[in-house]
Design a protein around this motif. Structure first.
Motif, PDB file in Angstrom:
ATOM      1  N   UNK A   1      22.925  13.925  -4.705  1.00 37.18           N
ATOM      2  CA  UNK A   1      22.055  12.980  -3.999  1.00 37.18           C
ATOM      3  C   UNK A   1      21.015  13.729  -3.163  1.00 37.18           C
ATOM      4  N   UNK A   2      21.475  14.737  -2.428  1.00 37.81           N
ATOM      5  CA  UNK A   2      20.579  15.498  -1.562  1.00 37.81           C
ATOM      6  C   UNK A   2      19.514  16.223  -2.389  1.00 37.81           C
ATOM      7  N   UNK A   3      19.932  16.861  -3.474  1.00 39.12           N
ATOM      8  CA  UNK A   3      18.964  17.580  -4.320  1.00 39.12           C
ATOM      9  C   UNK A   3      17.931  16.631  -4.910  1.00 39.12           C
ATOM     10  N   UNK A   4      18.397  15.462  -5.365  1.00 43.40           N
ATOM     11  CA  UNK A   4      17.470  14.479  -5.938  1.00 43.40           C
ATOM     12  C   UNK A   4      16.493  13.976  -4.888  1.00 43.40           C
ATOM     13  N   UNK A   5      16.987  13.753  -3.671  1.00 38.12           N
ATOM     14  CA  UNK A   5      16.123  13.259  -2.597  1.00 38.12           C
ATOM     15  C   UNK A   5      15.040  14.281  -2.269  1.00 38.12           C
ATOM     16  N   UNK A   6      15.433  15.533  -2.151  1.00 40.43           N
ATOM     17  CA  UNK A   6      14.456  16.564  -1.777  1.00 40.43           C
ATOM     18  C   UNK A   6      13.442  16.826  -2.889  1.00 40.43           C
ATOM     19  N   UNK A   7      13.815  16.564  -4.125  1.00 35.87           N
ATOM     20  CA  UNK A   7      12.848  16.702  -5.216  1.00 35.87           C
ATOM     21  C   UNK A   7      11.741  15.653  -5.148  1.00 35.87           C
ATOM     22  N   UNK A   8      12.014  14.542  -4.445  1.00 31.78           N
ATOM     23  CA  UNK A   8      11.023  13.476  -4.330  1.00 31.78           C
ATOM     24  C   UNK A   8      10.047  13.690  -3.177  1.00 31.78           C
ATOM     25  N   UNK A   9      10.366  14.605  -2.251  1.00 31.76           N
ATOM     26  CA  UNK A   9       9.549  14.795  -1.052  1.00 31.76           C
ATOM     27  C   UNK A   9       8.112  15.150  -1.436  1.00 31.76           C
ATOM     28  N   UNK A  10       7.173  14.440  -0.824  1.00 32.15           N
ATOM     29  CA  UNK A  10       5.752  14.649  -1.094  1.00 32.15           C
ATOM     30  C   UNK A  10       5.175  13.687  -2.105  1.00 32.15           C
ATOM     31  N   UNK A  11       6.022  13.003  -2.882  1.00 31.50           N
ATOM     32  CA  UNK A  11       5.534  12.039  -3.866  1.00 31.50           C
ATOM     33  C   UNK A  11       5.113  10.744  -3.171  1.00 31.50           C
TER      34      UNK A  11
ATOM     35  N   UNK B   1       0.828  -1.189   0.000  1.00 34.24           N
ATOM     36  CA  UNK B   1       0.000   0.000   0.000  1.00 34.24           C
ATOM     37  C   UNK B   1       0.873   1.253   0.000  1.00 34.24           C
ATOM     38  N   UNK B   2       0.257   2.400  -0.092  1.00 35.18           N
ATOM     39  CA  UNK B   2       0.965   3.629  -0.395  1.00 35.18           C
ATOM     40  C   UNK B   2       1.857   4.140   0.727  1.00 35.18           C
ATOM     41  N   UNK B   3       3.029   4.625   0.317  1.00 35.57           N
ATOM     42  CA  UNK B   3       3.926   5.368   1.182  1.00 35.57           C
ATOM     43  C   UNK B   3       4.139   6.745   0.567  1.00 35.57           C
ATOM     44  N   UNK B   4       4.650   7.660   1.362  1.00 38.53           N
ATOM     45  CA  UNK B   4       4.936   9.012   0.889  1.00 38.53           C
ATOM     46  C   UNK B   4       6.386   9.346   1.224  1.00 38.53           C
TER      47      UNK B   4
END
Length: 266
Positions: free
Chosen positions: A223-233, A179-182
């Motif tokens: 890595x950090x920039x890529x991770x923060x771009x995913x936040x909320x997805x 099931x869904x995670x965020x």
């Protein structure tokens, strides 16, 4: 709960060895220690891991092993471990004991990385806070959380925070079976409670970039920039937490527990 090695003398640091973690206290004589202990009944089972209040307590060596009230210290051992004496000169033992007893009854904020039980006793013994339980993470590091029966993974993004997959609800079974995670950014300690409202009792965490010998990681800032771009997805959990963080660090999502998979973003 057996004592290992010699009986302590006043001012000694006492290390309690539990199944998945250590607890520290300071011996003050008469069979008693001073240490940090959690507050507030049942809430005390999770309070120390998430920054809530502890109280400086004086009690017997054996009682102090159960530093979480109402959580038994089964199969716990303890020993004298003044391991930092080669690094820093300790105060005289009477000064240590006097300083420790002056702290009794005071409330303390507990932070696993900055103000934990080992920091507390080393400051009393040396006037400096030490803790060798693991290296402090650097930006882009993989963080492995060790629970009793499973692991959780996150990416360290700086300022004491990580990015990781977190359940959208408090149903552990739903979460484990797809099931869904965020994607969430939060403090290192808070991320241990990967399933909301399910406490991370006796959880430990560490830096574990175990795939660096197999793959070249991206630069930390990338890595950090890529991770923060995913936040909320949101994602289905068959893309598990380890796949998520390894894709961010190496460009490939993999896990020792599963085969290579692709993200299924919503």
């Amino acid at each position: 709960m057996p004592l290992v090695g010699r009986f302590p003398t006043e001012g000694d640091m006492i290390e309690y060895e539990h199944y998945a973690y250590q607890h520290w206290a300071l011996y003050v004589g008469g069979g008693k220690v001073v240490h940090l202990k959690a507050l507030h009944g049942w809430f005390s089972t999770i309070a120390p891991f998430f920054g809530y209040l502890s109280v400086v307590t004086e009690e017997t060596l054996e009682v102090a092993a159960a530093f979480l009230p109402n959580v038994p210290s089964s199969a716990c051992t303890y020993k004298v471990n003044n391991k930092y004496d080669k690094r820093s000169k300790p105060f005289p033992h009477l000064q240590i004991v006097s300083a420790a007893r002056k702290e009794v009854g005071k409330l303390k904020k507990y932070n696993l990385m900055e103000s934990n039980c080992e920091h507390f006793v080393t400051e009393l013994r040396y006037s400096k806070c030490f803790c060798d339980q693991g290296p402090f993470p650097r930006e882009g590091d993989l963080i492995e959380y060790e629970f009793f029966a499973y692991q959780h993974w996150a990416i360290y993004v700086g300022d004491g925070k990580v990015v990781h997959l977190k359940a959208l609800n408090d149903n552990l079974i739903d979460w484990l079976f797809g099931y869904l995670s965020v994607v969430t950014e939060e403090p290192l300690e808070a991320a241990a409670a990967v399933v909301p409202n399910v406490p991370a009792i006796a959880c430990t965490y560490r830096v574990n970039n175990k795939y660096d010998r197999r793959y070249e990681p991206f630069p930390p800032l990338q890595i950090v920039n890529a991770a923060r771009e995913e936040v909320g997805k949101k994602t289905t959990y068959n893309v598990n937490c380890e796949h998520f963080v390894t894709e961010l660090r190496y460009g490939k999502g993999f896990s020792d527990q599963n085969s290579l998979v692709e993200h299924q973003w919503l």
